[in-house]
Write an enzyme that holds these catalytic residues in place. Structure first.
Site, short mmCIF file in Angstrom:
data_model
loop_
_atom_site.label_atom_id
_atom_site.label_comp_id
_atom_site.label_asym_id
_atom_site.label_seq_id
_atom_site.Cartn_x
_atom_site.Cartn_y
_atom_site.Cartn_z
N HIS A 79 0.97 -1.32 -0.04
CA HIS A 79 -0.09 0.10 -0.02
C HIS A 79 0.95 1.27 0.01
O HIS A 79 2.21 1.21 0.00
CB HIS A 79 -0.93 -0.11 1.14
N HIS A 81 1.48 3.90 2.24
CA HIS A 81 2.18 4.68 3.16
C HIS A 81 3.51 4.74 2.92
O HIS A 81 4.12 3.56 2.63
CB HIS A 81 1.63 3.98 4.53
N ASP A 83 5.78 3.90 5.10
CA ASP A 83 6.63 3.05 5.80
C ASP A 83 6.71 1.89 4.98
O ASP A 83 7.42 1.02 5.43
CB ASP A 83 6.31 2.86 7.36
N HIS A 84 5.79 1.83 4.08
CA HIS A 84 5.93 0.71 2.98
C HIS A 84 6.24 0.84 1.59
O HIS A 84 6.65 -0.36 0.86
CB HIS A 84 4.54 0.01 3.08
N HIS A 166 -7.48 -1.76 5.43
CA HIS A 166 -6.31 -0.68 6.05
C HIS A 166 -6.44 0.71 5.43
O HIS A 166 -6.76 1.69 5.87
CB HIS A 166 -5.11 -1.31 5.56
N ASP A 187 -0.19 -4.25 5.96
CA ASP A 187 -0.83 -3.71 7.10
C ASP A 187 -2.48 -4.31 6.54
O ASP A 187 -2.81 -3.90 5.49
CB ASP A 187 -0.92 -2.14 7.08
N HIS A 404 -5.26 -1.07 11.69
CA HIS A 404 -4.41 -2.25 11.84
C HIS A 404 -5.25 -3.29 12.59
O HIS A 404 -6.10 -3.24 13.35
CB HIS A 404 -3.21 -2.22 12.62
N HIS A 426 6.45 -5.95 11.48
CA HIS A 426 5.99 -4.55 11.67
C HIS A 426 5.20 -4.26 12.91
O HIS A 426 3.91 -4.55 13.38
CB HIS A 426 4.54 -4.38 10.66
#
Length: 695
Positions: A79, A81, A83-84, A166, A187, A404, A426
């Protein structure tokens, strides 16, 4: 498919090894910079490539120095975000990676704008930036999109994705290599909210589940209770004349909170004079993307869109930057980024934090090392981006809208899928350890379900061993008849990726990327003897030699496959290459060389030889019948009613042999070859030798 006892794979080529290696390069006992690398059967797959929100520059990257980027076959992004996917432009443009990258359509659309905003608001110097706007644009050309449930294959790696909840476009990827299935959840959330459907539960069980452990063993409060607390807290802050700051990511939970606030304001006329701002440079672009991908949302939104657009808000205004903001009186501002490490949310906080009427409502998950996480401990003072110390007097509230999975959702997900191996990523170290212990406790007394749980640190490998059975599928005309015991199958074994197929050579081009070709062999040797001599000795060799004319030249056809062409002082052999034909050609060549080595002796032998005839001609058919009866049985061989042919009957076919010409007619090639060989051998055995006559 079950993991077995570990075996030493030394000396085996990677594609033959049964070792599956799962190594987190990020998000191993931490939240942030998600990046997991799988290695199996010589294939390498990277799952997500994010940055750590609490770190800057190269420190925020996953530990990619442990891998060779050019060895990664496939990169899947779950996805949008940061952090991904925040490190994706750097990995695609600044390393030697040349594999293929996939994400869903919605993820790619939002990725472009979200990372563009990240580049603009990053509070670091240009030389320390990981990538530029130009790198981001270049990365877009390399990203391919995939639909949910669409099966794709890359270098023998099969994968498809499911809805993960998510955020819009979030996907769980099922990856299959050589029959071993790995599910990576990214996530995910199993709870439907106002605009997103719940994560799907795959209909097939994976061999390995790689799942998030963000909330460990925590249980989320019910959505209705959470929304009531949220609207009540916002109402309290503006009622006391304060400004309510809600730090959010530009996309994701922001849209959920906007739907809640707009509905609440609509139901409370006394709040209509208090403005709500959605403060993001991406505000309108983001909402356009959300309106485009309505079909990826839940039934509630899809039904509502037919009547009115739920994302056309009555009580919410867009705000591109702080320069457009008239900070007069109470207001509600949703500003990015969600963890307040920089950008508009950080600027507004530093402006408002010294007034006790104001409040900050943290509605998402916060990573260690960020201001949002620090504020949750309610410190008495905070440090600004310029290094100044400020007294913190505003209220701090935390109401998690982070989509989450919690323990109940994770436990149910595992209970349905029953994966033999679970790898946790994660999640902070303590939360992850608690979740691991809880899952182990849940199944320790269950004899029917054997589940092993792993929680590796960053760069720590999880080694699993899988030994799959190799199975070949028969396709095409070979599969037309139902198989039976003892039936022999002849075809070409084709390996494609990690699957095997047996196909008829004539259908290779139809079912594979292969094509058949014919090799025609030609060999010329010196030869001075006449054609009659060669004809005589080849008859002794093969029994039946046909005379032909090839391009105006005399030629002999031997064994039905070897053509011998007479030249002026040589002969040329031509044949279609095959193991049998090559053997026939060697025999013919040996005969030619023998004649050529003693030409006068051989010629005299032919001249002196009487006409070839069979001894006891009248008895020859009876000898043939007796020979074939010994081979096939007395009841299967007999003379035809007219006495002109010998009939051989088997379970598979019937063959007839003309007594005068010895010509054989049979629909079964194998039976024809067997009878022909037997009759020719008998014919040669009974042919008189040189100088021997019948008495």
């Amino acid at each position: 498919m079950a993991a077995g006892v570990k075996r030493k794979a030394d000396g085996l080529p990677p594609e033959e090894s049964d070792l599956l290696v799962i190594r987190p390069l990020g998000a191993g006992q931490e939240v942030g910079r998600s990046c997991v690398v799988l290695e199996f059967k010589g294939k390498k797959i990277m799952l997500d490539c994010g940055i750590h929100p609490g770190l800057h520059g190269v420190d925020a990257l996953p530990f990619t120095d442990l891998i060779e980027a050019n060895e990664i076959d496939l990169l899947l992004v779950s996805h949008f975000h940061l952090d991904h996917c925040g490190a994706l432009p750097w990995f695609l443009e600044k390393t030697t990676f040349h594999g293929r990258v996939f994400m869903t359509h919605a993820t790619k659309a939002i990725y472009r704008w979200l990372l563009s905003d990240y580049i603009k608001v990053s509070n670091i110097s240009t030389e320390h930036m990981l990538y530029s706007e130009k790198d981001l644009e270049s990365s877009m050309d390399k990203i391919e999109t995939v639909n949910f449930h669409q099966e794709t294959e890359v270098n023998g790696i099969r994968f498809w994705c499911y809805h993960a909840g998510h955020v819009l476009g979030a996907a769980m990827f099922m990856i299959e290599i050589a029959g071993v299935k790995i599910l990576y959840t990214g996530d995910f959330s199993r709870q439907e909210d106002r605009h997103l459907m719940a994560a799907e539960v795959p209909p097939i069980s994976p061999d390995v589940l790689i799942t998030e452990a963000t909330y460990g063993t925590q249980i989320h409060e019910k959505r209705e209770v959470r929304e009531a607390r949220f609207t009540s807290t916002v109402h309290d802050i503006v009622n006391r004349g304060g400004r309510c700051l809600i730090p959010v990511f530009a996309l994701g939970r922001a849209q959920e909170l906007l739907l809640i606030l707009d509905e609440y304001w609509d139901q409370h006329p006394e709040l209509h004079d208090i403005p709500i701002y959605y403060a993001s440079s991406l505000a309108k672009k983001c909402m356009a993307v959300y309106q485009t991908y309505v079909n990826a949302m839940n039934d509630r939104i899809r039904k509502q869109i037919a009547i009115s657009n739920p994302f056309m808000f009555k009580h919410i205004s867009y705000l591109k930057g702080i320069s457009q903001f008239d900070d007069i009186g109470p207001s509600v501002v949703m500003a990015s980024p969600g963890m307040m490490q920089s950008g508009l949310s950080r600027q507004l906080f530093e402006t408002w934090c010294t007034d006790k009427r104001n409040g900050v409502l943290i509605a998402g998950y916060s990573v260690e090392g960020t201001l949002a996480k620090h504020l949750m401990s309610e410190p008495e003072e905070v440090t600004t981006m310029s290094g100044q110390k400020l007294a913190r007097k505003c209220s701090i509230d935390y109401i998690s809208f982070s989509a989450h999975t919690d323990y109940e959702q994770t436990s149910h997900f595992v209970r349905v899928l029953k994966p033999p191996h679970i790898v946790l990523v994660h999640g902070e170290q303590n939360e992850m350890a608690r979740l691991k212990a809880a899952l182990i406790r849940e199944y320790e007394d269950n004899e029917e379900t054997n589940i092993v749980v792993y929680n590796p640190k960053n760069t720590e490998a999880v080694d699993l061993h899988f030994r799959g059975e190799k199975m070949a599928k028969v396709i095409g005309s070979l599969a037309a008849a139902k198989p039976r015991d003892g039936h022999q199958l002849s075809g070409v074994l084709v390996k494609k990726g990690f699957s095997y197929q047996i196909v008829s050579p004539s259908e290779l081009s139809a079912y594979t990327d292969l094509a058949t070709s014919v090799i025609k062999q030609r060999q010329t040797v010196a030869f001075a003897a006449p054609l009659s001599v060669l004809d005589y000795y080849l008859q002794q060799l093969a029994g039946d030699v046909e005379q032909h004319v090839v391009q105006g030249k005399s030629a002999l056809r031997v064994f039905g496959s070897i053509t011998v062409i007479m030249e002026k002082s040589s002969v040329t052999l031509e044949w279609i290459a095959s193991p049998v034909n090559d053997m026939y050609a060697d025999a013919v060549l040996a005969t030619i060389l023998q004649i050529e080595s003693e030409p006068s002796h051989m010629t005299e032998a032919v001249a002196e030889a009487p006409p070839i005839r069979l001894p006891d001609d009248d008895a020859f058919p009876e000898r043939v019948i007796k020979l074939l009866q010994e081979v096939f049985g007395e009841e299967r061989v007999d003379m035809s009613e007219d006495g002109l042919a010998i009939v051989v009957s088997t379970d598979s076919a019937v063959a007839t042999i003309d007594i005068d010409t010895l010509e054989i007619v049979c629909p079964d090639d194998n039976l024809l070859s067997l009878i022909s060989s037997a009759v020719k051998r008998l014919h040669v055995a009974l042919t008189p030798c040189k100088g021997v006559t019948k008495t």
